[in-house]
Write an enzyme that holds these catalytic residues in place. Structure first.
Site, PDB file in Angstrom:
ATOM      1  N   ASP A 181      -4.581   5.369   5.867  1.00 32.74           N
ATOM      2  CA  ASP A 181      -5.150   6.564   6.599  1.00 32.74           C
ATOM      3  C   ASP A 181      -6.086   5.897   7.590  1.00 32.74           C
ATOM      4  O   ASP A 181      -5.784   6.016   8.821  1.00 32.74           O
ATOM      5  CB  ASP A 181      -5.989   7.205   5.626  1.00 32.74           C
ATOM      6  N   ARG A 231       1.366  12.893  -9.049  1.00 34.95           N
ATOM      7  CA  ARG A 231       1.978  11.255  -8.798  1.00 34.95           C
ATOM      8  C   ARG A 231       3.332  11.331  -9.220  1.00 34.95           C
ATOM      9  O   ARG A 231       4.162  10.218  -8.702  1.00 34.95           O
ATOM     10  CB  ARG A 231       1.130  10.432  -9.736  1.00 34.95           C
ATOM     11  N   PHE A 262      -2.880  15.977   4.601  1.00 32.75           N
ATOM     12  CA  PHE A 262      -2.768  15.062   2.997  1.00 32.75           C
ATOM     13  C   PHE A 262      -1.539  15.425   2.423  1.00 32.75           C
ATOM     14  O   PHE A 262      -0.710  16.476   2.498  1.00 32.75           O
ATOM     15  CB  PHE A 262      -3.855  16.037   2.452  1.00 32.75           C
ATOM     16  N   GLU A 279       0.741  -1.124   0.048  1.00 32.86           N
ATOM     17  CA  GLU A 279       0.066   0.029  -0.033  1.00 32.86           C
ATOM     18  C   GLU A 279       0.883   1.181   0.234  1.00 32.86           C
ATOM     19  O   GLU A 279       1.808   1.353   0.661  1.00 32.86           O
ATOM     20  CB  GLU A 279      -1.029  -0.055   1.250  1.00 32.86           C
ATOM     21  N   ASP A 280       0.546   2.311  -0.599  1.00 31.77           N
ATOM     22  CA  ASP A 280       1.095   3.616  -0.664  1.00 31.77           C
ATOM     23  C   ASP A 280       0.735   4.144   0.796  1.00 31.77           C
ATOM     24  O   ASP A 280       1.599   4.885   1.381  1.00 31.77           O
ATOM     25  CB  ASP A 280       0.592   4.550  -1.608  1.00 31.77           C
TER      26      ASP A 280
HETATM   27  P1  5GP Z   1      -8.119   4.412   4.222  1.00 27.70           P
HETATM   28  O1  5GP Z   1      -9.364   3.185   3.901  1.00 27.70           O
HETATM   29  O2  5GP Z   1      -6.997   3.690   5.052  1.00 27.70           O
HETATM   30  O3  5GP Z   1      -8.676   5.268   5.107  1.00 27.70           O
HETATM   31  O4  5GP Z   1      -7.696   4.998   2.910  1.00 27.70           O
HETATM   32  C1  5GP Z   1      -6.565   4.716   2.278  1.00 27.70           C
HETATM   33  C2  5GP Z   1      -6.677   5.726   0.971  1.00 27.70           C
HETATM   34  O5  5GP Z   1      -7.023   6.813   1.143  1.00 27.70           O
HETATM   35  C3  5GP Z   1      -5.288   5.498   0.411  1.00 27.70           C
HETATM   36  O6  5GP Z   1      -5.230   4.378  -0.577  1.00 27.70           O
HETATM   37  C4  5GP Z   1      -5.247   6.766  -0.449  1.00 27.70           C
HETATM   38  O7  5GP Z   1      -5.860   6.343  -1.707  1.00 27.70           O
HETATM   39  C5  5GP Z   1      -6.218   7.638   0.209  1.00 27.70           C
HETATM   40  N1  5GP Z   1      -5.363   8.545   0.925  1.00 27.70           N
HETATM   41  C6  5GP Z   1      -5.445   8.647   2.386  1.00 27.70           C
HETATM   42  N2  5GP Z   1      -4.703   9.771   2.703  1.00 27.70           N
HETATM   43  C7  5GP Z   1      -4.092  10.188   1.767  1.00 27.70           C
HETATM   44  C8  5GP Z   1      -3.090  11.354   1.617  1.00 27.70           C
HETATM   45  O8  5GP Z   1      -2.877  11.992   2.448  1.00 27.70           O
HETATM   46  N3  5GP Z   1      -2.925  11.659   0.252  1.00 27.70           N
HETATM   47  C9  5GP Z   1      -3.421  10.954  -0.835  1.00 27.70           C
HETATM   48  N4  5GP Z   1      -3.086  11.261  -2.083  1.00 27.70           N
HETATM   49  N5  5GP Z   1      -4.282   9.809  -0.642  1.00 27.70           N
HETATM   50  C10 5GP Z   1      -4.576   9.644   0.549  1.00 27.70           C
END
Ligand code: 5GP
Length: 175
Positions: free
Chosen positions: A104, A166, A153, A100-101
């Site tokens: 959150d 990106r 963010f 995963e990148d």
């Molecule tokens: P989660 O389900 O863990 O809340 O969300 C994960 C997804 O939210 C990530 O795969 C990403 O696509 C998006 N996301 C959450 N925080 C960020 C952020 O700070 N920057 C970006 N570009 N995407 C984020």
């Protein structure tokens, strides 16, 4: 400082810092999976650059594949349903490492882990480049974490803001 569409971002993690940490993660992952030939499952879109850099410094045999996670509101239920798209490999009895990148809230990860466990994987672990504090309360935690970052963010190194940013070599934080 840079501007993407309507927002201003400041440098947060340099190209060098990211490169060094990804290399360390690759070493940890190589040690954990020596002789196991795991299937690395990269979650698109955001993870593509992290994946490309990571696998080129891993020094044990691996396979890599890419999936997407479809997220939609189901009509009958209140919760969001997430579905794995594009997985063609048979994951039964395999060692799986999800890439995963960013994690959150951890919601995406929870759904992914449930979906994979239903497919009868031998083991399942998670490597994420970035980890935000909200996710730290969830039961399911990534096994390999690049950087713990504050709840702001970020863009760059595969991560986008409205589809842009990106290609940036560094990671920037919303000002
Ligand atoms: P989660 O389900 O863990 O809340 O969300 C994960 C997804 O939210 C990530 O795969 C990403 O696509 C998006 N996301 C959450 N925080 C960020 C952020 O700070 N920057 C970006 N570009 N995407 C984020």
């Amino acid at each position: 400082m840079i501007k993407i569409i309507d927002k201003e971002f400041v440098p947060y993690l340099s190209e060098e810092e990211i490169k060094d940490r990804v290399k360390e993660m690759a070493a940890e992952i190589s040690a954990a999976y020596e002789g196991k030939k795991p299937l690395l499952v990269s979650v698109l879109n955001g993870s593509f650059i992290f994946t490309a850099d990571l696998i080129r410094t891993i020094d044990t045999p691996i396979e890599v594949t890419f999936i997407r996670v479809a997220s939609y509101e189901a009509l009958q239920t209140t919760g969001k349903v997430k579905e794995i798209l594009g997985l063609k490999e048979n994951v039964f009895d395999r060692d799986i490492l999800i890439l995963e990148d960013i994690v959150d809230t951890g919601t995406t990860l929870e759904h992914l882990l449930d979906a994979f466990k239903d497919l009868g994987t031998k083991s399942i672990k998670v490597a994420t480049l970035l980890h935000k504090p909200d996710a730290q309360e969830k039961a399911e935690k990534p096994d390999f974490i690049g950087f713990k970052i504050p709840d702001k963010f970020v863009v760059g190194y595969g991560l986008d803001y409205e589809g842009m940013g990106r290609e940036l070599k560094e990671i920037y934080q919303l000002r």
